[in-house]
Motif scaffolding. Structure first.
Motif, PDB file in Angstrom:
ATOM      1  N   ASP A 119       0.938  -1.282  -0.141  1.00  0.00           N
ATOM      2  CA  ASP A 119      -0.150  -0.045   0.046  1.00  0.00           C
ATOM      3  C   ASP A 119       0.862   1.188  -0.074  1.00  0.00           C
ATOM      4  OD1 ASP A 119      -2.306  -1.583  -0.053  1.00  0.00           O
ATOM      5  OD2 ASP A 119      -2.604  -1.471   2.273  1.00  0.00           O
ATOM      6  N   GLU A 120       1.847   1.055   0.878  1.00  0.00           N
ATOM      7  CA  GLU A 120       2.746   2.341   0.819  1.00  0.00           C
ATOM      8  C   GLU A 120       3.699   2.598  -0.620  1.00  0.00           C
ATOM      9  OE1 GLU A 120       6.734   3.793   3.663  1.00  0.00           O
ATOM     10  OE2 GLU A 120       6.426   1.554   2.942  1.00  0.00           O
ATOM     11  N   LEU A 121       3.860   1.656  -1.055  1.00  0.00           N
ATOM     12  CA  LEU A 121       4.513   1.701  -2.634  1.00  0.00           C
ATOM     13  C   LEU A 121       3.419   2.177  -3.508  1.00  0.00           C
ATOM     14  CD1 LEU A 121       7.084   1.340  -4.490  1.00  0.00           C
ATOM     15  CD2 LEU A 121       5.837  -1.003  -4.908  1.00  0.00           C
ATOM     16  N   LEU A 122       2.304   1.803  -3.472  1.00  0.00           N
ATOM     17  CA  LEU A 122       1.150   2.065  -4.460  1.00  0.00           C
ATOM     18  C   LEU A 122       0.927   3.650  -4.217  1.00  0.00           C
ATOM     19  CD1 LEU A 122      -1.068  -0.853  -4.631  1.00  0.00           C
ATOM     20  CD2 LEU A 122       0.440  -0.377  -6.136  1.00  0.00           C
ATOM     21  N   ASP A 123       0.887   4.262  -2.990  1.00  0.00           N
ATOM     22  CA  ASP A 123       0.496   5.499  -2.773  1.00  0.00           C
ATOM     23  C   ASP A 123       1.765   6.308  -3.108  1.00  0.00           C
ATOM     24  OD1 ASP A 123      -1.699   5.024  -1.373  1.00  0.00           O
ATOM     25  OD2 ASP A 123      -0.919   4.901   0.616  1.00  0.00           O
ATOM     26  N   ARG A 124       2.752   5.823  -3.373  1.00  0.00           N
ATOM     27  CA  ARG A 124       4.121   6.624  -3.912  1.00  0.00           C
ATOM     28  C   ARG A 124       4.058   6.482  -5.500  1.00  0.00           C
ATOM     29  NH1 ARG A 124       9.717   3.942  -3.380  1.00  0.00           N
ATOM     30  NH2 ARG A 124      10.984   5.309  -4.808  1.00  0.00           N
ATOM     31  N   ALA A 125       3.396   5.398  -6.126  1.00  0.00           N
ATOM     32  CA  ALA A 125       3.716   4.962  -7.266  1.00  0.00           C
ATOM     33  C   ALA A 125       2.666   5.475  -8.214  1.00  0.00           C
ATOM     34  CB  ALA A 125       3.661   3.626  -7.677  1.00  0.00           C
ATOM     35  N   ARG A 126       1.408   5.769  -7.807  1.00  0.00           N
ATOM     36  CA  ARG A 126       0.206   5.978  -8.538  1.00  0.00           C
ATOM     37  C   ARG A 126       0.557   7.416  -9.215  1.00  0.00           C
ATOM     38  NH1 ARG A 126      -3.599   2.067  -8.386  1.00  0.00           N
ATOM     39  NH2 ARG A 126      -3.710   0.967  -6.569  1.00  0.00           N
ATOM     40  N   PRO A 127       0.971   8.480  -8.282  1.00  0.00           N
ATOM     41  CA  PRO A 127       0.929   9.910  -9.000  1.00  0.00           C
ATOM     42  C   PRO A 127       2.063   9.864 -10.122  1.00  0.00           C
ATOM     43  CG  PRO A 127       0.900  10.002  -6.624  1.00  0.00           C
ATOM     44  CD  PRO A 127       0.969   8.423  -6.958  1.00  0.00           C
ATOM     45  N   MET A 128       3.228   8.914  -9.754  1.00  0.00           N
ATOM     46  CA  MET A 128       4.156   8.966 -10.731  1.00  0.00           C
ATOM     47  C   MET A 128       3.476   8.275 -12.224  1.00  0.00           C
ATOM     48  SD  MET A 128       7.153   7.524  -8.292  1.00  0.00           S
ATOM     49  CE  MET A 128       8.326   7.574  -9.514  1.00  0.00           C
ATOM     50  N   ALA A 129       2.801   7.132 -12.014  1.00  0.00           N
ATOM     51  CA  ALA A 129       2.347   6.492 -13.248  1.00  0.00           C
ATOM     52  C   ALA A 129       1.138   7.622 -14.103  1.00  0.00           C
ATOM     53  CB  ALA A 129       1.343   5.317 -12.877  1.00  0.00           C
ATOM     54  N   ALA A 130       0.530   8.317 -13.087  1.00  0.00           N
ATOM     55  CA  ALA A 130      -0.531   9.195 -13.720  1.00  0.00           C
ATOM     56  C   ALA A 130       0.411  10.290 -14.390  1.00  0.00           C
ATOM     57  CB  ALA A 130      -1.143  10.018 -12.748  1.00  0.00           C
ATOM     58  N   ALA A 131       1.733  10.709 -13.855  1.00  0.00           N
ATOM     59  CA  ALA A 131       2.493  11.686 -14.755  1.00  0.00           C
ATOM     60  C   ALA A 131       3.205  11.058 -16.081  1.00  0.00           C
ATOM     61  CB  ALA A 131       3.721  12.271 -13.681  1.00  0.00           C
ATOM     62  N   LEU A 132       3.388   9.854 -15.952  1.00  0.00           N
ATOM     63  CA  LEU A 132       3.898   9.144 -17.214  1.00  0.00           C
ATOM     64  C   LEU A 132       2.860   8.736 -18.310  1.00  0.00           C
ATOM     65  CD1 LEU A 132       6.694   6.868 -15.134  1.00  0.00           C
ATOM     66  CD2 LEU A 132       7.022   9.009 -16.636  1.00  0.00           C
ATOM     67  N   ARG A 133       1.811   8.823 -17.874  1.00  0.00           N
ATOM     68  CA  ARG A 133       0.605   8.370 -18.925  1.00  0.00           C
ATOM     69  C   ARG A 133       0.917   8.956 -20.360  1.00  0.00           C
ATOM     70  NH1 ARG A 133      -3.580   9.123 -15.928  1.00  0.00           N
ATOM     71  NH2 ARG A 133      -3.318   7.164 -15.029  1.00  0.00           N
ATOM     72  N   GLY A 134       0.996   8.410 -21.397  1.00  0.00           N
ATOM     73  CA  GLY A 134       1.543   8.782 -22.532  1.00  0.00           C
ATOM     74  C   GLY A 134       3.068   9.053 -22.864  1.00  0.00           C
ATOM     75  N   VAL A 135       3.836   8.997 -21.955  1.00  0.00           N
ATOM     76  CA  VAL A 135       5.150   9.073 -22.059  1.00  0.00           C
ATOM     77  C   VAL A 135       6.020   7.509 -22.501  1.00  0.00           C
ATOM     78  CG1 VAL A 135       7.227   9.909 -20.850  1.00  0.00           C
ATOM     79  CG2 VAL A 135       5.374  11.210 -20.395  1.00  0.00           C
ATOM     80  N   ASN A 136       6.682   7.743 -23.347  1.00  0.00           N
ATOM     81  CA  ASN A 136       7.465   6.374 -23.904  1.00  0.00           C
ATOM     82  C   ASN A 136       8.807   6.513 -23.723  1.00  0.00           C
ATOM     83  OD1 ASN A 136       4.989   5.167 -24.402  1.00  0.00           O
ATOM     84  ND2 ASN A 136       4.913   6.644 -26.477  1.00  0.00           N
ATOM     85  N   ASP A 137       9.560   7.564 -23.590  1.00  0.00           N
ATOM     86  CA  ASP A 137      10.751   7.714 -23.259  1.00  0.00           C
ATOM     87  C   ASP A 137      11.361   9.072 -22.733  1.00  0.00           C
ATOM     88  OD1 ASP A 137      10.621   9.839 -25.225  1.00  0.00           O
ATOM     89  OD2 ASP A 137      11.025   8.658 -26.917  1.00  0.00           O
ATOM     90  N   ALA A 138      12.630   9.110 -22.432  1.00  0.00           N
ATOM     91  CA  ALA A 138      13.224  10.354 -21.445  1.00  0.00           C
ATOM     92  C   ALA A 138      12.827  11.282 -22.255  1.00  0.00           C
ATOM     93  CB  ALA A 138      14.843   9.848 -21.540  1.00  0.00           C
ATOM     94  N   GLN A 139      12.900  11.651 -23.602  1.00  0.00           N
ATOM     95  CA  GLN A 139      12.700  12.768 -24.137  1.00  0.00           C
ATOM     96  C   GLN A 139      11.119  12.981 -24.016  1.00  0.00           C
ATOM     97  OE1 GLN A 139      14.591  15.015 -25.735  1.00  0.00           O
ATOM     98  NE2 GLN A 139      13.169  16.284 -25.609  1.00  0.00           N
ATOM     99  N   GLY A 140      10.276  12.290 -24.028  1.00  0.00           N
ATOM    100  CA  GLY A 140       8.941  12.329 -23.730  1.00  0.00           C
ATOM    101  C   GLY A 140       8.727  12.955 -22.505  1.00  0.00           C
ATOM    102  N   ALA A 141       9.313  12.624 -21.605  1.00  0.00           N
ATOM    103  CA  ALA A 141       9.279  13.174 -20.150  1.00  0.00           C
ATOM    104  C   ALA A 141       9.803  14.610 -20.032  1.00  0.00           C
ATOM    105  CB  ALA A 141      10.172  12.317 -19.135  1.00  0.00           C
ATOM    106  N   ILE A 142      10.968  14.873 -20.678  1.00  0.00           N
ATOM    107  CA  ILE A 142      11.432  16.158 -20.787  1.00  0.00           C
ATOM    108  C   ILE A 142      10.281  17.151 -21.664  1.00  0.00           C
ATOM    109  CG2 ILE A 142      13.297  17.710 -21.442  1.00  0.00           C
ATOM    110  CD1 ILE A 142      15.069  15.350 -21.470  1.00  0.00           C
ATOM    111  N   ASP A 143       9.618  16.681 -22.435  1.00  0.00           N
ATOM    112  CA  ASP A 143       8.664  17.396 -23.078  1.00  0.00           C
ATOM    113  C   ASP A 143       7.442  17.698 -22.240  1.00  0.00           C
ATOM    114  OD1 ASP A 143      10.253  17.631 -25.197  1.00  0.00           O
ATOM    115  OD2 ASP A 143       9.325  15.979 -26.488  1.00  0.00           O
ATOM    116  N   ARG A 144       7.053  16.681 -21.219  1.00  0.00           N
ATOM    117  CA  ARG A 144       5.998  16.874 -20.689  1.00  0.00           C
ATOM    118  C   ARG A 144       6.184  17.700 -19.235  1.00  0.00           C
ATOM    119  NH1 ARG A 144       1.921  12.990 -19.344  1.00  0.00           N
ATOM    120  NH2 ARG A 144       1.967  12.547 -21.560  1.00  0.00           N
TER     121      ARG A 144
END
Length: 310
Positions: A119-144
């Motif tokens: 549960d602790e890990l999921l609380d930490r991971a869910r916002p990260m997964a939301a931020a990465l939705r549609g991001v497929n590589d490092a450049q995509g993350a930079i652009d986001r």
């Protein structure tokens, strides 16, 4: 009391701390191992009393007066060491069996202890997964933007932590299940009842097309990422798998006890069979036929296939 919310701790250590008596077994085993090492290290080359006596008399000295006592003491010390080694090696085996039995008996407590860790890990991971939705590589993350960059760089640690939790769960569950578990449907192999089912509580809600009769030769892809379509329950605990889990709102993640896991599997299996039986059966379009044998005037037999009317 063990702090089960410490993200740096090994999940298997957290689980073992929760198992009654397991750490006591480890302490006892450590004491036995230390003494065994001391006894094995004490097997030094004994004094050569014959060479010592030879050297004494050939240089004009007397025969040592304590030869017999020293020889007897060396023999006794060796026999004591051998006897103690035999006893402690037997204790070593008993402790190993006792430790396995303790793990098996306390597996439920260990699995319960993993739940807040997940549960602790999921609380930490869910916002990260939301931020990465549609991001497929490092450049995509930079652009986001900064949130996506932070999530992209930190998500590898989350994936590693998730895999460690599931590996700890597998270790404990394996002690209880062994190679297979017996059910009213017969024996089911460990991987057949553990893989995916131990992570997703509602497998057949997520994949309603699944039926047990087709589980080994499945041609449809499951909704989750797999390497091989015909092995739908062989998943990798990698970035893609965890992102799919966290991005699928209907997925219910859990850490079940073995009894909870078995009950959920059997219930969903029965529901899947019931759905399959209730579904209308599709015809292939090819009519059913039966063989009809006829004999001509020359005595030769011919076979023709007659259509069977429904």
């Amino acid at each position: 009391m063990t702090d089960t919310t410490t993200a740096e701790r090994d999940p298997l250590d957290i689980a073992r701390d929760a198992i009654p008596g397991f750490r006591d077994v480890q302490t006892a085993d450590a004491a036995v191992q230390q003494r065994l090492a001391e006894l094995r290290g004490a097997a030094a080359t004994p004094a050569d009393l014959g060479a010592e006596t030879f050297a004494a008399v050939t240089t004009g000295g007397p025969v040592p007066g304590d030869l017999g006592r020293r020889a007897w003491e060396a023999q006794q010390a060796d026999e004591f060491r051998t006897a103690e080694l035999q006893i402690l090696m037997g204790v070593e085996k008993r402790l190993q069996n006792h430790g396995e039995n303790t793990l098996r008996a306390g597996a439920d407590e260990g699995l319960h202890a993993l739940r807040p860790v997940l549960d602790e890990l999921l609380d930490r991971a869910r916002p990260m997964a939301a931020a990465l939705r549609g991001v497929n590589d490092a450049q995509g993350a930079i652009d986001r933007g900064p949130d996506a960059v932070a999530a992209w760089s930190g998500f590898a640690g989350v994936v590693s932590r998730y895999a460690a939790i599931r590996n700890a769960q597998r270790t404990l569950s394996k002690f209880v299940i062994g190679d297979s578990v017996g059910t009213r449907y017969g024996s089911i192999g460990f991987r057949g009842i553990f893989n995916v089912w131990s992570e997703i509580e509602n497998v057949t809600e997520i994949w309603p097309e699944w039926t047990p009769a087709r589980s080994d030769g499945q041609t449809e892809r499951p909704p989750w990422p797999v390497l091989y379509t015909h092995k739908p329950f062989e998943v990798q605990h990698d970035r893609e798998w965890l992102l799919w889990l966290l991005s699928s709102p209907r997925v219910r993640l859990w850490v079940p006890t073995v009894d909870e896991l078995t009950a959920a599997y059997l219930r969903q299996r029965e529901d899947a069979v019931a759905r399959e039986d209730a579904a209308p059966k599709e015809r292939t379009g090819e009519p059913r036929r039966r063989p009809v044998r006829t004999r001509d005037t020359d005595g030769d037999t011919h076979v023709e296939f007659e259509t069977i009317e429904d």
